[in-house]
Design a protein around this motif. Structure first.
Motif, short mmCIF file in Angstrom:
data_model
loop_
_atom_site.label_atom_id
_atom_site.label_comp_id
_atom_site.label_asym_id
_atom_site.label_seq_id
_atom_site.Cartn_x
_atom_site.Cartn_y
_atom_site.Cartn_z
N MET A 1 0.83 -1.21 0.00
CA MET A 1 0.00 0.00 0.00
C MET A 1 0.87 1.26 0.00
O MET A 1 0.58 2.22 -0.72
N GLY A 2 1.94 1.25 0.78
CA GLY A 2 2.83 2.41 0.82
C GLY A 2 3.52 2.66 -0.51
O GLY A 2 3.58 3.80 -0.99
N VAL A 3 4.03 1.61 -1.12
CA VAL A 3 4.71 1.74 -2.42
C VAL A 3 3.71 2.15 -3.49
O VAL A 3 3.99 3.00 -4.34
N GLN A 4 2.53 1.57 -3.44
CA GLN A 4 1.47 1.90 -4.40
C GLN A 4 1.07 3.37 -4.28
O GLN A 4 0.90 4.07 -5.29
N THR A 5 0.94 3.86 -3.06
CA THR A 5 0.59 5.26 -2.83
C THR A 5 1.68 6.18 -3.37
O THR A 5 1.39 7.19 -4.02
N ALA A 6 2.94 5.82 -3.12
CA ALA A 6 4.06 6.61 -3.63
C ALA A 6 4.04 6.62 -5.16
O ALA A 6 4.24 7.67 -5.79
N ALA A 7 3.78 5.46 -5.76
CA ALA A 7 3.72 5.37 -7.23
C ALA A 7 2.64 6.28 -7.78
O ALA A 7 2.86 7.02 -8.75
#
Length: 189
Positions: free
Chosen positions: A133-139
Motif C-alpha cells: 500500500m505504501g509503495v502503491q501510494t508513492a507510485a
C-alpha cells in the motif's frame, strides 16, 4: 445516556472523509494538464491517503475500533487507490495490464477474506500488504505529479508501480497460504 451512534467517532469520520474526497479527486483529475493542477490533485490524493494512516492510529490510540470501521476502512482504501489507478490509465500514465493485475489482486484478497470471515476465520492485514500500500501510494503520487515533475517522474512512478504489483502478488499468495493453513487447522480439529 449517549444517543450518538457508536460508529460516529473520529476515526470513522476520517474514513468517511476519505470516501468523500474520492469524487473530489476524480473531478479534479478531469481538469489535469498544468503542473499547478497536478499539484492540487496530488494534494487531495495525499490528504485522502493520510486519513488512512490517521484513522487507524486514532482508533487504536483512543480505543475506538468499531466493526463499522473495520468494514469501511479497507473499502475506502481500495476505492481510493483503484480510482487513482483508473485515472492514471485514462491519463496514459499507467499501463492497463498492470492496473488489471492490481485490481484482480484486490478483488481476490477481499473475496478470500470474506470467505474466511464467513467461516469464522479472520485473516488480518500483514506487513507485506501494508508495504504494498505504501509503495502503491508513492507510485500514484509520483505519476499524478508527472506534469509538475517532467523527465524522471514517469519512469520512477512506473518502477514503483511495478514494485507495488510484485508486492501485491506476493502478499496475495501469503493471504492464500494463511487461508489454506486455517482450513488445515480446522480439519485437524
Amino acid at each position: 445516556m449517549n444517543r450518538t451512534a457508536p460508529y460516529l467517532n473520529l476515526p470513522n469520520v476520517l474514513t468517511l472523509s476519505r470516501l468523500g474526497l474520492i469524487p473530489v479527486f476524480v473531478a479534479l483529475s478531469t481538469l489535469e494538464g498544468s503542473p499547478s493542477v497536478a499539484i492540487i490533485i496530488a494534494a487531495v490524493f495525499g490528504l485522502a491517503s493520510l486519513t488512512d494512516w490517521l484513522d487507524g492510529y486514532m482508533a487504536r490510540r483512543r480505543q475506538q475500533v468499531t466493526d463499522f470501521g473495520k468494514l469501511l476502512d479497507p473499502v475506502a482504501d481500495k476505492v481510493l487507490v483503484l480510482a487513482a489507478l483508473v485515472v492514471l490509465v485514462e491519463a496514459g500514465r499507467a499501463p492497463g495490464w498492470l492496473v488489471i493485475l492490481l485490481l484482480a489482486r484486490e478483488f481476490a484478497v477481499t473475496a478470500l477474506r470474506a470467505v474466511a470471515a464467513m467461516g469464522g476465520q479472520v485473516i488480518p492485514a500483514e506487513r507485506l500488504g501494508k508495504l504494498k500500500m505504501g509503495v502503491q501510494t508513492a507510485a500514484v503520487l509520483v505519476l499524478i505529479l508527472e506534469p509538475a515533475l517532467p523527465g524522471w517522474s514517469h519512469p520512477v512512478g512506473l518502477a514503483l508501480l511495478i514494485a507495488a504489483t510484485i508486492l501485491a502478488l506476493l502478499s496475495a499468495s501469503r493471504y492464500a497460504l494463511a487461508y489454506s493453513r486455517s482450513l488445515g487447522s480446522e480439519t485437524a480439529r
